[in-house]
Write a protein that holds these residues in place. Structure first.
Motif, PDB file in Angstrom:
ATOM      1  N   SER A 120       0.819  -1.216   0.000  1.00 53.85           N
ATOM      2  CA  SER A 120       0.000   0.000   0.000  1.00 53.85           C
ATOM      3  C   SER A 120       0.851   1.264   0.000  1.00 53.85           C
ATOM      4  O   SER A 120       0.553   2.227  -0.711  1.00 53.85           O
ATOM      5  N   LEU A 121       1.924   1.256   0.791  1.00 59.01           N
ATOM      6  CA  LEU A 121       2.812   2.423   0.834  1.00 59.01           C
ATOM      7  C   LEU A 121       3.462   2.639  -0.535  1.00 59.01           C
ATOM      8  O   LEU A 121       3.555   3.773  -1.020  1.00 59.01           O
ATOM      9  N   TRP A 122       3.914   1.549  -1.142  1.00 59.94           N
ATOM     10  CA  TRP A 122       4.505   1.635  -2.484  1.00 59.94           C
ATOM     11  C   TRP A 122       3.475   2.145  -3.483  1.00 59.94           C
ATOM     12  O   TRP A 122       3.755   3.043  -4.291  1.00 59.94           O
ATOM     13  N   ALA A 123       2.273   1.583  -3.446  1.00 57.98           N
ATOM     14  CA  ALA A 123       1.229   1.943  -4.407  1.00 57.98           C
ATOM     15  C   ALA A 123       0.829   3.407  -4.281  1.00 57.98           C
ATOM     16  O   ALA A 123       0.680   4.103  -5.294  1.00 57.98           O
ATOM     17  N   VAL A 124       0.663   3.894  -3.056  1.00 60.96           N
ATOM     18  CA  VAL A 124       0.273   5.296  -2.857  1.00 60.96           C
ATOM     19  C   VAL A 124       1.348   6.224  -3.405  1.00 60.96           C
ATOM     20  O   VAL A 124       1.042   7.229  -4.066  1.00 60.96           O
ATOM     21  N   GLY A 125       2.609   5.906  -3.150  1.00 60.91           N
ATOM     22  CA  GLY A 125       3.702   6.725  -3.677  1.00 60.91           C
ATOM     23  C   GLY A 125       3.684   6.783  -5.194  1.00 60.91           C
ATOM     24  O   GLY A 125       3.839   7.853  -5.798  1.00 60.91           O
ATOM     25  N   GLU A 126       3.479   5.632  -5.824  1.00 57.59           N
ATOM     26  CA  GLU A 126       3.430   5.565  -7.286  1.00 57.59           C
ATOM     27  C   GLU A 126       2.204   6.302  -7.839  1.00 57.59           C
ATOM     28  O   GLU A 126       2.297   7.033  -8.832  1.00 57.59           O
ATOM     29  N   TYR A 155     -11.452  14.719 -20.193  1.00 54.78           N
ATOM     30  CA  TYR A 155     -11.261  14.875 -18.758  1.00 54.78           C
ATOM     31  C   TYR A 155     -10.167  15.912 -18.546  1.00 54.78           C
ATOM     32  O   TYR A 155      -9.069  15.768 -19.083  1.00 54.78           O
ATOM     33  N   ASP A 156     -10.471  16.939 -17.769  1.00 55.55           N
ATOM     34  CA  ASP A 156      -9.481  17.995 -17.555  1.00 55.55           C
ATOM     35  C   ASP A 156      -8.507  17.617 -16.444  1.00 55.55           C
ATOM     36  O   ASP A 156      -8.561  16.510 -15.895  1.00 55.55           O
ATOM     37  N   ALA A 157      -7.622  18.562 -16.106  1.00 54.91           N
ATOM     38  CA  ALA A 157      -6.572  18.289 -15.122  1.00 54.91           C
ATOM     39  C   ALA A 157      -7.123  18.004 -13.732  1.00 54.91           C
ATOM     40  O   ALA A 157      -6.449  17.393 -12.899  1.00 54.91           O
ATOM     41  N   ASN A 158      -8.352  18.444 -13.479  1.00 58.27           N
ATOM     42  CA  ASN A 158      -8.953  18.233 -12.162  1.00 58.27           C
ATOM     43  C   ASN A 158      -9.659  16.883 -12.054  1.00 58.27           C
ATOM     44  O   ASN A 158     -10.096  16.504 -10.963  1.00 58.27           O
ATOM     45  N   HIS A 159      -9.778  16.197 -13.169  1.00 58.26           N
ATOM     46  CA  HIS A 159     -10.431  14.896 -13.140  1.00 58.26           C
ATOM     47  C   HIS A 159      -9.391  13.830 -12.808  1.00 58.26           C
ATOM     48  O   HIS A 159      -8.775  13.233 -13.693  1.00 58.26           O
ATOM     49  N   THR A 160      -9.199  13.618 -11.519  1.00 61.97           N
ATOM     50  CA  THR A 160      -8.197  12.644 -11.064  1.00 61.97           C
ATOM     51  C   THR A 160      -8.867  11.558 -10.218  1.00 61.97           C
ATOM     52  O   THR A 160      -8.277  11.051  -9.264  1.00 61.97           O
ATOM     53  N   PHE A 161     -10.107  11.230 -10.564  1.00 63.35           N
ATOM     54  CA  PHE A 161     -10.892  10.293  -9.760  1.00 63.35           C
ATOM     55  C   PHE A 161     -10.167   8.979  -9.492  1.00 63.35           C
ATOM     56  O   PHE A 161     -10.072   8.525  -8.352  1.00 63.35           O
ATOM     57  N   TRP A 162      -9.642   8.349 -10.555  1.00 63.83           N
ATOM     58  CA  TRP A 162      -9.037   7.033 -10.374  1.00 63.83           C
ATOM     59  C   TRP A 162      -7.737   7.092  -9.574  1.00 63.83           C
ATOM     60  O   TRP A 162      -7.388   6.150  -8.861  1.00 63.83           O
ATOM     61  N   PHE A 163      -7.020   8.195  -9.672  1.00 64.21           N
ATOM     62  CA  PHE A 163      -5.823   8.363  -8.836  1.00 64.21           C
ATOM     63  C   PHE A 163      -6.237   8.510  -7.375  1.00 64.21           C
ATOM     64  O   PHE A 163      -5.689   7.859  -6.479  1.00 64.21           O
ATOM     65  N   ASP A 164      -7.203   9.395  -7.128  1.00 66.98           N
ATOM     66  CA  ASP A 164      -7.671   9.655  -5.762  1.00 66.98           C
ATOM     67  C   ASP A 164      -8.335   8.423  -5.153  1.00 66.98           C
ATOM     68  O   ASP A 164      -8.151   8.130  -3.964  1.00 66.98           O
ATOM     69  N   ALA A 165      -9.084   7.705  -5.978  1.00 67.38           N
ATOM     70  CA  ALA A 165      -9.748   6.497  -5.494  1.00 67.38           C
ATOM     71  C   ALA A 165      -8.721   5.467  -5.035  1.00 67.38           C
ATOM     72  O   ALA A 165      -8.927   4.765  -4.031  1.00 67.38           O
ATOM     73  N   GLY A 166      -7.605   5.398  -5.753  1.00 64.58           N
ATOM     74  CA  GLY A 166      -6.553   4.458  -5.379  1.00 64.58           C
ATOM     75  C   GLY A 166      -5.985   4.752  -4.005  1.00 64.58           C
ATOM     76  O   GLY A 166      -5.752   3.834  -3.204  1.00 64.58           O
ATOM     77  N   VAL A 167      -5.775   6.030  -3.722  1.00 64.33           N
ATOM     78  CA  VAL A 167      -5.246   6.417  -2.409  1.00 64.33           C
ATOM     79  C   VAL A 167      -6.245   6.038  -1.313  1.00 64.33           C
ATOM     80  O   VAL A 167      -5.867   5.497  -0.262  1.00 64.33           O
ATOM     81  N   VAL A 168      -7.525   6.298  -1.559  1.00 68.70           N
ATOM     82  CA  VAL A 168      -8.569   5.965  -0.580  1.00 68.70           C
ATOM     83  C   VAL A 168      -8.620   4.454  -0.346  1.00 68.70           C
ATOM     84  O   VAL A 168      -8.686   3.996   0.805  1.00 68.70           O
ATOM     85  N   VAL A 169      -8.584   3.672  -1.421  1.00 71.92           N
ATOM     86  CA  VAL A 169      -8.629   2.214  -1.312  1.00 71.92           C
ATOM     87  C   VAL A 169      -7.456   1.698  -0.477  1.00 71.92           C
ATOM     88  O   VAL A 169      -7.623   0.840   0.403  1.00 71.92           O
ATOM     89  N   MET A 170      -6.267   2.242  -0.725  1.00 73.06           N
ATOM     90  CA  MET A 170      -5.079   1.789   0.006  1.00 73.06           C
ATOM     91  C   MET A 170      -5.160   2.168   1.489  1.00 73.06           C
ATOM     92  O   MET A 170      -4.770   1.392   2.369  1.00 73.06           O
ATOM     93  N   ILE A 171      -5.684   3.348   1.771  1.00 68.86           N
ATOM     94  CA  ILE A 171      -5.817   3.780   3.172  1.00 68.86           C
ATOM     95  C   ILE A 171      -6.791   2.865   3.907  1.00 68.86           C
ATOM     96  O   ILE A 171      -6.530   2.434   5.045  1.00 68.86           O
ATOM     97  N   VAL A 172      -7.925   2.575   3.277  1.00 70.98           N
ATOM     98  CA  VAL A 172      -8.917   1.681   3.884  1.00 70.98           C
ATOM     99  C   VAL A 172      -8.298   0.309   4.138  1.00 70.98           C
ATOM    100  O   VAL A 172      -8.489  -0.290   5.210  1.00 70.98           O
ATOM    101  N   TYR A 173      -7.534  -0.170   3.170  1.00 71.65           N
ATOM    102  CA  TYR A 173      -6.908  -1.487   3.310  1.00 71.65           C
ATOM    103  C   TYR A 173      -5.894  -1.505   4.454  1.00 71.65           C
ATOM    104  O   TYR A 173      -5.836  -2.480   5.229  1.00 71.65           O
TER     105      TYR A 173
END
Length: 204
Positions: A120-126, A155-173
């Motif tokens: 998770s730490l590796w994934a969030v950094g990446e 999708y503009d520069a503010n559309h980072t849903f999948w990046f942000d979702a990844g961070v949330v998923v890793m934190i929950v895990y």
């Protein structure tokens, strides 16, 4: 106390498996928006042979990130499969139902926790690194023009849903894994308490 601990034990072991499965499904979908929004901005994958990080070959500067992220995405998915197997290992060793823990249960718990937290730490950094690259490389103005012209999603520069979702998923895990470790500590405390009670009963 034993009943509460056993109930928590079952729940948290199942949650570890659910959490690792969530990570796996995230890895499968993380490039969804990038593919929809950038694939048509890259006419031919052969132009990506250049080492030029600016991605001047594609129709839109920076669009090559769609291909540059493929390696990371494969690593993310491979790691997620390993996490799922570690979650299954918890159940195979009956870590979710054991009244008393044995060496196999401690090994399963430590492998799941250490492996999952490290991953998770590796994934969030990446993910954060690629998010910054996505926002910095791409010429969004030109991308928007092409999207309107050829009618594909923009999708503009503010559309980072999948990046942000990844961070949330890793934190929950990671939170789930922290609770798994807490359960192990709780189990040790309960086992020691029971042992003292049995010894006191024998002495009486």
């Amino acid at each position: 106390m034993y009943k509460k601990q056993m109930l928590f034990q079952r729940i948290i072991c199942i949650l570890v498996l659910v959490g690792s499965s969530l990570v796996f499904f995230y890895s499968l979908g993380m490039l969804t928006d990038l593919y929809d929004g950038l694939r048509q901005a890259i006419p031919d994958a052969t132009i990506l042979d250049s080492d030029d990080p600016s991605g001047l070959g594609p129709k839109v500067a920076g669009a090559r990130i769609l291909y540059d992220m493929q390696g990371f995405n494969r690593q993310l998915t491979t790691g997620a499969i390993i996490l799922v197997l570690l979650g299954v290992f918890l159940l195979i060793t009956n870590t979710h139902t054991r009244r008393r823990y044995y060496i196999s249960n401690y090994i399963a718990t430590c492998l799941a926790a250490a492996g999952g937290i490290g991953y998770s730490l590796w994934a969030v950094g990446e993910i954060l690194s690629w998010k910054a690259t996505y926002k910095a490389w791409i010429d969004f103005e030109k991308l928007e023009t092409l999207a309107k012209m050829f009618k594909f999603p923009f999708y503009d520069a503010n559309h980072t849903f999948w990046f942000d979702a990844g961070v949330v998923v890793m934190i929950v895990y990671v939170v789930i894994l922290a609770l798994l470790v807490l359960n192990m500590i709780w189990k040790i405390v309960v086992m020691n308490a029971e042992k003292k009670l049995l010894e006191a009963g024998k002495e009486a």
